[in-house]
Design an enzyme around this catalytic site. Structure first.
Site, PDB file in Angstrom:
ATOM      1  N   GLU A 198      20.090  85.695  50.952  1.00 15.57           N
ATOM      2  CA  GLU A 198      19.680  84.457  50.270  1.00 15.57           C
ATOM      3  C   GLU A 198      19.825  84.602  48.585  1.00 15.57           C
ATOM      4  OE1 GLU A 198      15.358  84.318  50.448  1.00 15.57           O
ATOM      5  OE2 GLU A 198      15.089  86.495  49.589  1.00 15.57           O
ATOM      6  N   ARG A 256      -7.056  82.972  58.207  1.00 13.11           N
ATOM      7  CA  ARG A 256      -7.011  82.019  59.511  1.00 13.11           C
ATOM      8  C   ARG A 256      -5.526  81.848  59.805  1.00 13.11           C
ATOM      9  NH1 ARG A 256      -9.576  75.910  58.925  1.00 13.11           N
ATOM     10  NH2 ARG A 256      -8.607  75.197  60.862  1.00 13.11           N
ATOM     11  N   ARG A 297       6.565  91.105  54.824  1.00 11.81           N
ATOM     12  CA  ARG A 297       7.643  90.851  54.015  1.00 11.81           C
ATOM     13  C   ARG A 297       7.098  91.188  52.483  1.00 11.81           C
ATOM     14  NH1 ARG A 297      11.249  85.132  52.396  1.00 11.81           N
ATOM     15  NH2 ARG A 297       8.853  84.368  52.103  1.00 11.81           N
ATOM     16  N   ARG A 332     -11.868  83.251  64.704  1.00 13.30           N
ATOM     17  CA  ARG A 332     -10.514  83.498  65.196  1.00 13.30           C
ATOM     18  C   ARG A 332     -10.489  84.957  65.154  1.00 13.30           C
ATOM     19  NH1 ARG A 332      -9.874  79.195  66.317  1.00 13.30           N
ATOM     20  NH2 ARG A 332      -8.435  77.669  65.661  1.00 13.30           N
ATOM     21  N   ASP A 341       7.531  76.150  48.974  1.00 13.18           N
ATOM     22  CA  ASP A 341       7.109  77.624  48.417  1.00 13.18           C
ATOM     23  C   ASP A 341       7.920  77.630  47.243  1.00 13.18           C
ATOM     24  OD1 ASP A 341       9.685  78.230  49.327  1.00 13.18           O
ATOM     25  OD2 ASP A 341       8.775  79.738  50.942  1.00 13.18           O
ATOM     26  N   LEU A 357      17.452  77.953  51.048  1.00  7.35           N
ATOM     27  CA  LEU A 357      16.568  77.283  49.993  1.00  7.35           C
ATOM     28  C   LEU A 357      16.683  78.597  48.751  1.00  7.35           C
ATOM     29  CD1 LEU A 357      13.438  76.128  51.909  1.00  7.35           C
ATOM     30  CD2 LEU A 357      15.167  74.739  50.967  1.00  7.35           C
ATOM     31  N   ASP A 358      16.210  79.518  49.000  1.00  2.00           N
ATOM     32  CA  ASP A 358      16.516  80.616  47.690  1.00  2.00           C
ATOM     33  C   ASP A 358      18.000  80.701  47.320  1.00  2.00           C
ATOM     34  OD1 ASP A 358      14.668  81.771  46.024  1.00  2.00           O
ATOM     35  OD2 ASP A 358      13.687  82.570  47.739  1.00  2.00           O
ATOM     36  N   SER A 375       5.395  82.741  49.590  1.00  2.00           N
ATOM     37  CA  SER A 375       4.274  81.838  50.175  1.00  2.00           C
ATOM     38  C   SER A 375       2.915  82.134  49.903  1.00  2.00           C
ATOM     39  CB  SER A 375       4.511  81.644  51.728  1.00  2.00           C
ATOM     40  OG  SER A 375       4.004  82.819  52.195  1.00  2.00           O
TER      41      SER A 375
END
Length: 704
Positions: A410, A124, A318, A291, A609, A437-438, A254
């Site tokens: 990263e 979804r 990814r 959907r 994540d 972030l990483d 994620s």
């Protein structure tokens, strides 16, 4: 797990069946030849993958020893740079060059706009993200705090609706000004709409008029039968913006994909996108909803010809990085296969369904497959990916450089050697992005032995981050990415704070980056406003003329340098980290949710994540190592926050509380291990422990 022999490999039954019955048909590839080629790729690349990971470990061990020997000494950039060159962490800059990537879609090469990242396991969400190419500005303004406040509960609020219309028409005045007057004063448009620049008018459809500004399309919808259009002077019912130009379908940070069942579910959703037949039916408010992917959109140009625009985001996938292995495929020696190699093979195979036009819709109009490769450390690992993609192209019979690569900047060794990393993939690179972030998690781990780092919130203002963000754009421009590839910026992690996003994320296009990540389709529509405010490509010549920041600031770790925090400050920091860590890990281990909106310690929903988890766990491990806090204080914080996280999830019927019996909670034990074993984790990554505990949870019958 049932295994099936193929060409000397052992393939999980679910994976073998998926590839042979779903992914291979239509590609022209025979199963036996395919598996023989797969076995050859693993025989060639698995040993090199292991060698590169050993190089990581060796470099980190040398850096840790160097920091331990110098603990308490000043950390000067020049001395750090000299040491890192001596051990081979830093390499020589390549001679000036420009990338030569070809057959790149406009969404990547020549347009500037938002990018979504979506977990591949949720069909979804995947469909919503793919369909987020177009979004209602009216809905985005009405339903969020973008106007400065949230909508009142209950039925439609007419006063708020008026504010929305006023703001949207002000936007039209800014981007598509009329020849005379304001959009607010526009009367019945039956006779036409005179705009100041007729070149902005693209065409019309049954429902509206299409315009273009800074490369992005704007559709003004006219509908006198619509509740909004009925009362509007000109019958405008909505303003629809071209929003998420591209979307990354994520197999990595994620998602919680730990075995063949999980991997096949993710691959199947990617296949559904490439074939155009992915459909998801779900219940919403007591109604059954379905959907599917949106079709392309047709408009009639002024000369009577048809203008067809994509109805969907351009899709990347990814893959996982080089670190992890997967039990979904076992090599001839019985070991688990490198997961990133498997991803490269299977996601590219699936991409052939788009290249061959086997489905109802097309993704790439240029005949390319787009793969984002995360967590690479330096140019050797980028070269490994380039060689791997060569081999996959040969296996699948694809022309060289059909598979494009996005390099996530990263990890510290990639940031410090970015030009060399780009050079290693110069014929297929389409993307660099600052994954701050990483990158922060790796910064903490690399300097783990140097001393305690500053508080987590203060890291954002450290000198290395400013240098990192500026160097990424400057080096990307110097390497010729403009007009051929994306230069991207990171995620906005607070999906409920759109007013703050509108204020702060406006800075991203001004850096010269032509994309930045957003957490939802609504956020993408609002972030699109920034690319109308700033013409990214017009700024790039001036940005490129600025000198590239040197390595000094980039290599200066965010150390506290003798700061003494109060007991209250230490407890506050531990609680903040522990709460975010537990709130994320409990869903990962117990429910297999790899990314979700997790309430923080102040009950503000933040997108979490594995990258955010890496920061929290490494920060706590660093303070524990250097005696800023004790093991008892860490355990006390974890127990306090377990009770808070339990309370925050009290409304979830499948949630398993941690606080009543922490020793029996695999989720709590996983969170604790991430801190207490954090120093020993490879580059501070959380995946090894998360996968181990999730597999234990599945084996015990927890399979949500």
């Amino acid at each position: 797990m049932s295994m099936t022999p193929r060409a000397g490999l052992q393939i999980a039954g679910e994976l073998a069946a998926f590839i042979e019955a779903e992914a291979l048909p239509g590609t022209g590839l025979e199963a036996d030849a395919f598996w023989t080629g797969v076995a050859a790729i693993f025989a060639r690349f698995a040993p090199e993958n292991r060698r590169l990971l050993a190089v990581r470990d060796d470099l980190q061990a040398r850096i840790a020893a160097w920091h331990r020997a110098r603990r308490g000494a000043a950390h000067e950039g020049a001395a750090t740079e000299a040491f890192l060159r001596e051990i081979g962490y830093l390499v020589d800059e390549p001679a000036p060059f420009a990338i030569s990537t070809k057959n790149v879609d406009a969404e990547v090469a020549t347009l500037a706009g938002p990018q979504l990242v979506v977990p591949s396991l949720n069909a979804r969400f995947v469909l919503n993200a793919a369909n987020a190419r177009w979004g209602s500005l009216y809905d985005a303004l009405y339903g969020t705090d973008a106007l400065g406040d949230l909508p009142p509960p209950g039925p439609f609020d007419a006063a708020r609706g008026t504010r929305v219309v006023t703001r949207a028409k002000a936007f039209l005045d800014e981007t598509v000004p009329l020849a005379e007057g304001s959009w607010a004063d526009l009367g019945d448009p039956h006779g036409g709409i005179a705009i100041r620049d007729p070149g902005q008018y693209i065409g019309r459809s049954e429902r509206g008029r299409l315009f273009r500004h800074n490369g992005l399309h704007i559709e003004v919808v006219f509908d006198r039968d619509h509740p909004i259009g009925r009362d509007d002077p000109s019958g405008i019912a909505d303003v629809v913006l071209e929003s998420a130009l591209s979307t990354i379908v994520d197999l990595e940070d994620s998602v919680a994909a730990v075995d063949a069942v999980d991997k096949v579910a993710a691959y199947r959703n990617w296949l559904g996108l490439m074939r155009g037949d992915l459909v998801e039916t779900f219940d919403k408010g007591g109604r059954s909803m379905t959907r599917a992917l949106n079709p392309d959109r047709d408009f009639t140009a002024p000369d009577g010809s048809t203008v067809t625009l994509p109805g969907r985001s351009l899709l990347f996938v990814r893959n996982v990085g080089h670190l992890m292995t997967t039990p979904a495929l076992r090599l001839a020696d019985g070991s688990d296969a490198p997961e990133g190699v498997l991803d490269a093979i299977v996601t590219s195979l699936i991409g052939m369904h788009d290249l061959k036009g086997l489905g109802a819709v097309h993704n790439s109009r240029k005949g390319s497959i787009y793969i984002v490769k995360p967590k690479m450390h330096g140019p050797q690992e980028c070269a490994f990916t380039n060689d791997l993609f060569d081999a996959v192209e040969d296996l699948l019979g694809l022309a060289r450089h059909t598979i494009k690569v996005g390099v996530m900047d990263e990890e510290r060794r990639t940031s410090a050697n970015l030009a060399a990393c780009i050079h290693a993939v110069q014929d297929r690179i389409v993307f660099i992005n600052t994954g701050f972030l990483d990158r922060t998690g790796d910064e903490i781990h690399t300097a783990m032995q140097a001393g305690p780092v500053v508080r987590k919130g203060d890291i954002k203002s450290s000198a290395w981050i400013a240098a990192y963000e500026a160097r990424n754009v400057a080096i990307g421009l110097a390497c010729g990415l403009s007009g051929k590839a994306q230069i991207g910026k990171g995620m906005w992690a607070a999906p409920d704070r759109m007013a703050d996003m509108l204020d702060q994320k406006a800075a991203h296009p001004k850096t010269g980056a032509n994309t930045a990540w957003t957490p939802s389709p609504t956020a993408a529509t609002l972030h699109a406003l920034h690319y109308h405010q700033t013409d990214v490509f017009a700024l790039r010549d001036a940005i490129a003329a600025h000198p590239t920041p040197g390595l000094g600031d980039l290599l200066t770790a965010p150390l506290a340098n003798g700061v003494n925090w109060s007991e209250a400050e230490i407890a506050e920091e531990l609680d903040n980290n522990a709460q975010g860590l537990l709130g994320y890990v409990v869903r990962w281990i117990d429910q297999g949710v790899g990314c979700s909106k997790v309430p923080d310690i102040h009950d503000v929903g933040l997108m979490e994540d594995r990258a955010t988890l890496r920061i929290s766990s490494q920060h706590m491990a660093n303070w524990l190592l250097h005696g800023v806090c004790s093991a008892e204080q860490v355990d006390e914080a974890l127990l306090r926050m377990a009770a808070k996280v339990d309370a925050q999830n009290a409304g979830d019927p499948i949630y398993r509380p941690m606080a009543p019996d922490p020793a029996a909670s695999l989720a709590f034990q996983a969170a604790r291990a991430l801190v207490f074993d954090g120093v020993a984790q490879p580059n501070g990554y959380t995946e090894p422990l998360l996968h181990a505990f999730r597999l234990r949870a599945k084996a015990s019958g927890i399979r949500q």
